[in-house]
Design an enzyme around this catalytic site. Sequence first.
Site, PDB file in Angstrom:
ATOM      1  N   ASP A 259       2.485  10.822  15.856  1.00 39.48           N
ATOM      2  CA  ASP A 259       2.592  11.155  14.430  1.00 39.48           C
ATOM      3  C   ASP A 259       1.229  11.457  13.824  1.00 39.48           C
ATOM      4  OD1 ASP A 259       3.983  11.655  12.100  1.00 39.48           O
ATOM      5  OD2 ASP A 259       4.053   9.558  11.463  1.00 39.48           O
TER       6      ASP A 259
ATOM      7  N   ILE B 112       0.834  -1.211   0.000  1.00 40.17           N
ATOM      8  CA  ILE B 112       0.000   0.000   0.000  1.00 40.17           C
ATOM      9  C   ILE B 112       0.862   1.251   0.000  1.00 40.17           C
ATOM     10  CG2 ILE B 112      -1.746   1.301   1.286  1.00 40.17           C
ATOM     11  CD1 ILE B 112      -2.718  -1.363   2.437  1.00 40.17           C
TER      12      ILE B 112
ATOM     13  N   GLY C 138       7.132   4.213   3.947  1.00 43.99           N
ATOM     14  CA  GLY C 138       7.535   5.400   4.686  1.00 43.99           C
ATOM     15  C   GLY C 138       8.970   5.276   5.146  1.00 43.99           C
ATOM     16  N   GLY C 139       9.430   6.251   5.922  1.00 42.94           N
ATOM     17  CA  GLY C 139      10.803   6.231   6.394  1.00 42.94           C
ATOM     18  C   GLY C 139      11.072   5.123   7.383  1.00 42.94           C
ATOM     19  N   MET C 140      10.045   4.706   8.130  1.00 45.90           N
ATOM     20  CA  MET C 140      10.226   3.694   9.169  1.00 45.90           C
ATOM     21  C   MET C 140       9.687   2.326   8.801  1.00 45.90           C
ATOM     22  SD  MET C 140       9.315   5.728  12.674  1.00 45.90           S
ATOM     23  CE  MET C 140       9.554   4.191  13.580  1.00 45.90           C
TER      24      MET C 140
ATOM     25  N   VAL D  66       3.804  -0.655   4.370  1.00 50.29           N
ATOM     26  CA  VAL D  66       2.485  -1.181   4.722  1.00 50.29           C
ATOM     27  C   VAL D  66       1.937  -1.989   3.547  1.00 50.29           C
ATOM     28  CG1 VAL D  66       0.146  -0.609   5.477  1.00 50.29           C
ATOM     29  CG2 VAL D  66       2.070   0.797   6.229  1.00 50.29           C
TER      30      VAL D  66
ATOM     31  N   LYS E 291       1.946  -3.748   8.784  1.00 50.59           N
ATOM     32  CA  LYS E 291       3.035  -2.769   8.794  1.00 50.59           C
ATOM     33  C   LYS E 291       4.326  -3.478   9.180  1.00 50.59           C
ATOM     34  CE  LYS E 291       2.475   1.396  10.429  1.00 50.59           C
ATOM     35  NZ  LYS E 291       2.945   2.270   9.328  1.00 50.59           N
TER      36      LYS E 291
END
Length: 353
Positions: A137, A14, A17-19, A22, A37
């Site tokens: 966040d 999907i 991201g940086g961390m 997903v 995730k």
Amino acid sequence: MRTLGGRYRLVHRIGVGGMSEVWQGHDEVLDRAVAVKIMSPAVESALEGMTGTELVRTEARSAARLAHPNVASVHDFGTAQSPGRDVPYIVMELVDGHTLNDHLNGGALDWQIGVRICAEVAAALAAAHAEHVVHRDIKPANIMLTPAGAKVLDFGIAAAVGTPDPDPEGPVMGTPAYVAPERFEGLPATPATDMFALGVLLYHCLTGRLPWHADTQTGLVEAQRYADPDPLPPIEGLAPEVIDLCSRCLDRDPLERPTALVAALLLAESVDARVYVPLVNPTLAAARPQTRSTWDQRAAEAPTDAALPAGGAPEPVSPGASGREPGATGHGPADLGADERSSAERVGRHRAG
């Protein structure tokens, strides 16, 4: 296709991201769609000592306690094999809809829609804060708009109130435009840091832009830390209490920011909406240390008009729990108290009278 834990089949990715990344997945045991995730191995390797696995497991357990209509649920936690390490993953409710970020790409929202969305986000935060969990966040990309209302995503990387970042010398967790200024000073996340992000979110919904002008991320962080936000432009019909709430959320002093409970009730009443907020046991609330702003203290002086049931653990308030007709209330936004107890005394699911 890859399957995690012998149960979660990854269907398609999907987002990244940086961390983490997903995936939409399928739970083969319960035969349902889920979101999975997976923490990035690069982040995992940077979290030495406690390890990212222990960190994420602890945070997932905290997030799994939340049961609220405006929170995407956390279902499970596990680890996936990766060369040289175990990489943690979190299984969450798969929410259908479009993110608030998608809608804001077209500019400011109608103010009533924006305020309603922020009321639901504030209600989700109130439920989390009542469980001593902070999100860290809050941003448009983590708010999903569905036919049933707003859903706050990513509570899987939430943390307990006051928990220090795993790497104090590393980057602050969160999206810079929504990170409270005290976080850049190395202070741990608290409910007040979520409230700063809510203020930025509300401002963004009402204006279509951030509260500060900056050409770079560094300039934006400097503005957040040292400059006052731009005042909201005139918006016809917007209640002065909402304008004041937005300003208070963006205060650089965490103690001057209102609680999520106050924000949820005030925003909901200003647009004749209903939200779920936690009902707090007054004995427990009195025993727990409270940090209250001067704005909250002024609001708390207003007389209460509904009694909280004696005893019992904190729980969501359902329609009619106040003893009134569902949705009825006998006070305006200016009468809302600010600490958890006085706010909860005023009715759980609110709309303007």
